[in-house]
Design a protein around this motif. Structure first.
Motif, PDB file in Angstrom:
ATOM      1  N   GLN A 332       0.820  -1.210   0.000  1.00 22.35           N
ATOM      2  CA  GLN A 332       0.000   0.000   0.000  1.00 22.35           C
ATOM      3  C   GLN A 332       0.861   1.270   0.000  1.00 22.35           C
ATOM      4  OE1 GLN A 332      -3.540   0.557  -0.061  1.00 22.35           O
ATOM      5  NE2 GLN A 332      -3.322  -1.501  -0.932  1.00 22.35           N
ATOM      6  N   ARG A 333       1.929   1.243   0.797  1.00 12.96           N
ATOM      7  CA  ARG A 333       2.817   2.416   0.825  1.00 12.96           C
ATOM      8  C   ARG A 333       3.474   2.634  -0.534  1.00 12.96           C
ATOM      9  NH1 ARG A 333       4.895   0.132   5.940  1.00 12.96           N
ATOM     10  NH2 ARG A 333       3.720   1.058   7.667  1.00 12.96           N
ATOM     11  N   LEU A 334       3.878   1.557  -1.160  1.00 14.94           N
ATOM     12  CA  LEU A 334       4.499   1.670  -2.478  1.00 14.94           C
ATOM     13  C   LEU A 334       3.498   2.195  -3.510  1.00 14.94           C
ATOM     14  CD1 LEU A 334       7.127   1.252  -4.004  1.00 14.94           C
ATOM     15  CD2 LEU A 334       6.530  -1.172  -4.300  1.00 14.94           C
ATOM     16  N   LEU A 335       2.276   1.686  -3.474  1.00 17.44           N
ATOM     17  CA  LEU A 335       1.230   2.171  -4.387  1.00 17.44           C
ATOM     18  C   LEU A 335       0.978   3.664  -4.213  1.00 17.44           C
ATOM     19  CD1 LEU A 335      -1.419  -0.708  -4.194  1.00 17.44           C
ATOM     20  CD2 LEU A 335      -0.432   0.208  -6.309  1.00 17.44           C
ATOM     21  N   LYS A 336       0.871   4.087  -2.965  1.00 19.47           N
ATOM     22  CA  LYS A 336       0.589   5.499  -2.692  1.00 19.47           C
ATOM     23  C   LYS A 336       1.738   6.396  -3.149  1.00 19.47           C
ATOM     24  CE  LYS A 336      -2.537   4.518   1.158  1.00 19.47           C
ATOM     25  NZ  LYS A 336      -2.703   4.478   2.636  1.00 19.47           N
ATOM     26  N   LYS A 337       2.965   5.930  -2.944  1.00 21.33           N
ATOM     27  CA  LYS A 337       4.126   6.719  -3.374  1.00 21.33           C
ATOM     28  C   LYS A 337       4.152   6.832  -4.900  1.00 21.33           C
ATOM     29  CE  LYS A 337       6.865   8.447  -1.318  1.00 21.33           C
ATOM     30  NZ  LYS A 337       7.098   9.867  -0.920  1.00 21.33           N
ATOM     31  N   LEU A 338       3.829   5.765  -5.614  1.00 24.50           N
ATOM     32  CA  LEU A 338       3.777   5.813  -7.079  1.00 24.50           C
ATOM     33  C   LEU A 338       2.718   6.805  -7.556  1.00 24.50           C
ATOM     34  CD1 LEU A 338       4.059   1.987  -7.855  1.00 24.50           C
ATOM     35  CD2 LEU A 338       5.759   3.733  -8.415  1.00 24.50           C
ATOM     36  N   TYR A 339       1.599   6.836  -6.854  1.00 24.45           N
ATOM     37  CA  TYR A 339       0.498   7.730  -7.217  1.00 24.45           C
ATOM     38  C   TYR A 339       0.917   9.201  -7.131  1.00 24.45           C
ATOM     39  CZ  TYR A 339      -4.209   9.773  -7.188  1.00 24.45           C
ATOM     40  OH  TYR A 339      -5.323  10.516  -7.490  1.00 24.45           O
ATOM     41  N   LEU A 364      11.002   6.410  -2.793  1.00 24.04           N
ATOM     42  CA  LEU A 364      10.387   5.328  -3.554  1.00 24.04           C
ATOM     43  C   LEU A 364      11.258   4.068  -3.504  1.00 24.04           C
ATOM     44  CD1 LEU A 364       8.150   4.359  -5.532  1.00 24.04           C
ATOM     45  CD2 LEU A 364       9.611   5.178  -7.396  1.00 24.04           C
ATOM     46  N   ALA A 365      12.552   4.237  -3.714  1.00 21.54           N
ATOM     47  CA  ALA A 365      13.465   3.091  -3.694  1.00 21.54           C
ATOM     48  C   ALA A 365      13.476   2.427  -2.321  1.00 21.54           C
ATOM     49  CB  ALA A 365      14.872   3.533  -4.080  1.00 21.54           C
ATOM     50  N   ALA A 366      13.431   3.225  -1.263  1.00 18.90           N
ATOM     51  CA  ALA A 366      13.417   2.670   0.099  1.00 18.90           C
ATOM     52  C   ALA A 366      12.157   1.825   0.311  1.00 18.90           C
ATOM     53  CB  ALA A 366      13.485   3.792   1.124  1.00 18.90           C
ATOM     54  N   LEU A 367      11.017   2.318  -0.180  1.00 21.24           N
ATOM     55  CA  LEU A 367       9.765   1.571  -0.051  1.00 21.24           C
ATOM     56  C   LEU A 367       9.809   0.288  -0.874  1.00 21.24           C
ATOM     57  CD1 LEU A 367       7.197   4.514  -0.179  1.00 21.24           C
ATOM     58  CD2 LEU A 367       7.756   3.075   1.801  1.00 21.24           C
ATOM     59  N   ILE A 392       5.659  -3.839  -9.378  1.00 16.56           N
ATOM     60  CA  ILE A 392       7.094  -3.571  -9.544  1.00 16.56           C
ATOM     61  C   ILE A 392       7.403  -3.031 -10.947  1.00 16.56           C
ATOM     62  CG2 ILE A 392       7.743  -5.216  -7.756  1.00 16.56           C
ATOM     63  CD1 ILE A 392       8.717  -7.110  -9.981  1.00 16.56           C
ATOM     64  N   VAL A 393       6.569  -3.399 -11.939  1.00 17.38           N
ATOM     65  CA  VAL A 393       6.741  -2.806 -13.274  1.00 17.38           C
ATOM     66  C   VAL A 393       6.477  -1.304 -13.206  1.00 17.38           C
ATOM     67  CG1 VAL A 393       5.733  -2.638 -15.603  1.00 17.38           C
ATOM     68  CG2 VAL A 393       6.307  -4.873 -14.650  1.00 17.38           C
ATOM     69  N   ALA A 394       5.433  -0.914 -12.477  1.00 16.04           N
ATOM     70  CA  ALA A 394       5.137   0.512 -12.302  1.00 16.04           C
ATOM     71  C   ALA A 394       6.272   1.213 -11.567  1.00 16.04           C
ATOM     72  CB  ALA A 394       3.827   0.683 -11.543  1.00 16.04           C
ATOM     73  N   THR A 395       6.809   0.539 -10.541  1.00 14.42           N
ATOM     74  CA  THR A 395       7.933   1.110  -9.784  1.00 14.42           C
ATOM     75  C   THR A 395       9.143   1.300 -10.687  1.00 14.42           C
ATOM     76  OG1 THR A 395       7.136  -0.003  -7.781  1.00 14.42           O
ATOM     77  CG2 THR A 395       9.409   0.806  -7.766  1.00 14.42           C
TER      78      THR A 395
END
Length: 414
Positions: A332-339, A364-367, A392-395
């Motif tokens: 969830q944290r990664l999704l929110k950061k991408l957003y 972002l990298a840390a998440l 991870i593709v989005a990241t």
């Protein structure tokens, strides 16, 4: 080019990238100072080194350019002309050759950082085209200037600034303010909606005068955004590397690129606000560990690429149909950061702050690394695995896009 020039060039190029990313049509322009006293000093520095090669005993002035590159230019002239230039003035072939060779070197250095300009504007053209003369006449007509002690003064005290300033010295030589004003007028004449200037902090005292003069002449100075960057200190072994341009005991930008690589140079110049003094730690820049933010970000991208190669071998594909399965805190944290990424790009462009992208990417990298530690992709149920592949593709995409804005590569293998 010195490391100070490097911060200017990298910041300007990255701001241009950001403005392009949010929809601006951007022209990158290099204003080349090839007029005035510093050019005469440059030409005379080469002339004196040339005379030394002819065997003359020269008392080389302290304030002249001391670098080895001056001797190299003089040596080329000596090899080409022998003693035929003995009576030539500094303003002739010595200055012309120095300008030409140094400009070629500057361009070669910039290309190593993937910095390419659309336009090159020579200061000397302002004199050749009569723009300086016409501007002086315009100030006189508008009663904005006067003569005193053999110099020409501009009435800055009447334009909202503290005191009047000299724009032409008693020697007849213009101060920096005059050609800078004339140059900005050409930008208005070319119809730009936004003009972004990037200066070192030594210009803090002069640019308000330029803006005041332009405003007095009727130009819309709200269209001009002036960015002032602070100086760079090179650190090695915990100590400051002392630098002086004229004495040439400085680290050139080329040497810095040779030492740590173009990616690291660009990132380190971008990772602090330009309003902050930058300590460029060479030891940190060379580390292949998580302490080095460039390695940290590039490793995150390479790690995702590695995972995707393995998932392909396992026959797993990306799917966005089951994103609701991404329920853990790490996901969830990664999704929110991408957003947040599009907003970060917009804010960075609107505020001319490339360092915001660095801060965002590091977060972002840390998440992602936290996600990688806690959440398995291969070995999870197929629906969950394919949702995590989409994540991870989005990241990976955002990491690559963000690094691209900074002018830094995103390797698939490390």
């Amino acid at each position: 080019m010195t490391v100070g020039h490097g911060r200017n060039a990298v910041t300007g190029d990255t701001v241009a990238n950001l403005l392009s990313a949010v929809g601006y049509e951007v022209d990158r322009e290099y204003y080349f100072n090839n007029a005035g006293r510093q050019m005469r000093v440059l030409g005379d520095s080469v002339r004196l080194r040339y005379l030394e090669l002819l065997g003359e005993k020269i008392d080389f002035p302290e304030e002249y350019y001391q670098g080895e590159y001056i001797k190299d230019i003089a040596r080329k002239l000596f090899d080409e002309y022998g003693d035929k230039l003995k009576e030539e003035s500094a303003d002739g072939i010595f200055k012309e050759r120095a300008e030409k060779e140094i400009f070629v070197e500057i361009n070669q250095t910039l290309k190593r950082l993937d910095i390419v300009f659309d336009n090159y504007f020579n200061e000397h053209s302002l004199y050749e085209e009569g723009r300086i003369k016409n501007l002086l006449e315009l100030f006189k007509q508008k009663n904005l200037s006067y003569e005193k002690d053999g110099a020409v003064w501009l009435k800055f005290s009447e334009l909202g600034n503290e005191q009047d300033k000299v724009i032409v010295k008693s020697s007849g030589e213009p101060t920096y303010r005059l050609p800078d004003i004339a140059y900005h007028i050409t930008k208005f004449e070319r119809g730009y909606d936004l003009i972004v200037d990037l200066f070192g902090s030594d210009h803090n005292a002069t640019y308000p005068d330029v803006m005041a003069a332009l405003k007095a002449l009727g130009y819309d100075t709200d269209k001009v955004k002036v960015l002032i960057h602070q100086f760079v200190t090179i650190m090695q072994g915990g100590e400051i590397v002392k630098m002086s341009t004229r004495k040439a005991n400085y680290i050139t930008l080329d040497e810095l690129i040779d030492e740590v690589g173009a990616d690291v140079v660009r990132y380190f110049f971008n990772m602090r606000s330009i309003t902050s003094h930058l300590n460029f730690d060479i030891d940190l820049a060379k580390k292949q560990s998580d302490e080095n933010p460039v390695f940290y970000l590039q490793y995150a991208h390479a790690r995702i690429s590695s995972i995707l190669r393995m998932t392909k071998e396992e026959g797993l594909e990306m799917s966005t149909e089951n994103l609701h399965l991404l329920e853990t805190d790490e996901e969830q944290r990664l999704l929110k950061k991408l957003y947040q990424y599009p907003d970060e790009v917009t804010l960075s462009a609107e505020n001319y702050e490339p360092h915001r992208i660095c801060v965002y990417l590091e977060e972002l990298a840390a998440l992602f690394h936290k996600f990688y530690t806690v959440c398995r992709v291969i070995g999870s149920p197929k629906d969950l695995a394919e949702a995590r592949i989409a994540l991870i593709v989005a990241t990976k995409t955002v990491l690559k896009n963000g690094l691209s804005l900074l002018g830094v590569s995103a390797p698939d293998r490390m």
